[in-house]
Write an enzyme that holds these catalytic residues in place. Sequence first.
Site, PDB file in Angstrom:
ATOM      1  CB  CYS B 113       0.201   1.300  -0.808  1.00  0.00           C
ATOM      2  SG  CYS B 113       1.481   1.736   0.401  1.00  0.00           S
ATOM      3  CB  CYS B 116       2.837  -0.117   4.334  1.00  0.00           C
ATOM      4  SG  CYS B 116       2.718   1.637   4.045  1.00  0.00           S
ATOM      5  CB  SER B 117      -1.496  -2.028   2.898  1.00  0.00           C
ATOM      6  OG  SER B 117      -0.782  -3.189   2.562  1.00  0.00           O
ATOM      7  CB  CYS B 118      -1.030   4.010   1.938  1.00  0.00           C
ATOM      8  SG  CYS B 118       0.409   4.143   3.007  1.00  0.00           S
TER       9      CYS B 118
END
Lengths: 100, 207, 113
Positions: B113, B116-118
């Site tokens: 991702c 962001c950091s999905c």
Amino acid sequence: MTRFSAGDHVQVLALGKEGHVRIPHYIRHQTGRVTEYCGTYLNPEDLAVGNTSGRAVDLYRVAFLQRQLWPDDAIPAQDTLIIEIYDHWLRSVKETENAP
Amino acid sequence: MPHDHQHGEHEALIIEDEAGNIEAQIIIDALQQVLIGKGLLTAHEVTAAIAKLESPGLHLGAKIVAKAWTDPTFKSRLLSDGRAAVQELDIPVTEARIIVVENTAQLHNLITCTLCSCYPRSILGQPPSWYISKAYRARSVREPRQVLAEFGLDLMRDIKLVVHDSNADMRYLVLPEPPHDVERYTISELETMISRDHLIGVARGDG
Amino acid sequence: MQDGKGPKGYHDVGGDAAGEIPMVELPWLHWEKQVEAIRGLLGDGTRRIVSLDEVRRGFESFGVEKYNTLSFYRRRLEAMTDILIEKGIVSRTELDRAIEAGKVRWSDLDEKL
């Protein structure tokens, strides 16, 4: 009826929007092929400003050739990137060789 | 105060020092107290929500994969509608959709991702620190083969690599290849062969 | 932007040059879980007070310096607080008062331990 279906050739638009968007810079202007329709979702551009009553938008997964994204790099011909793009960030294009 | 934690040439990972952690704990306690005071949530709800965040993890991912390796009809349901198939195993899924991508002898999948950091948190829990690092987010889409090499995986050039950027509403899980003699193992033996890195795609369990 | 591709936020790092992947696995701390739990509760179907996309907008508009000095959950904490204040749900003053009281409790605790 959705505007695109799997296999369609599309180009990612650069809408020039300020604020919160989920379409990263690196994928804008690139052409690829729709792999899948994902359904409709509330537009994150609306949600980001607290608007939960906006129209739900169609979301697609779109595949791109890595070689086309990063033309200066030595990348095997078959390598691919798939990313999700909302309908309003896409336009239809004629078939191109630069799509997986 | 937070500071950059630099290890040689590694890209800085931004973490809090001890004072930063205490400060953050005080701020979130204060915020919680104010919100409780306004009747917007209760302490019990926060405790229950924390327990819910803590319960998923690799064990759920391993359960899904081992089931798919040993039950072909489950596997086909998993690949066509990941969320529904995962829920069959009594795993509550909070994400809108789970897309399961299958590794084969000719194909390898990698999940990232960039914005962001999905991550499929309701199944795998909290993402590893490197997954949320700028270095992984930046490089996984541009030079994924070099990234895999840093994880010790030299992917042969004739294997097709597909990188999935989880930039919007979908969340992804990699279905690794089963061992070639999968039928020799019990479900619990198979579960122990699966690592979180397999499910993200930075490792590959060649059968 | 000269390339015509529109604004590129500092969080939008896909394809940027970066160093080696930091191969670390850090523990998930209590305050980090608490941030995530409260964010989830505030965004749930019964409350709908703050959405994840609003929190993202919050830390995407911090300015790059602040973004680059805050850890992952600290960004979320600061952004969630900003949004709550922006919406008039909590005030800076009442939050600061609660923080001060919390600091006093912590220093008392420190002396006892």
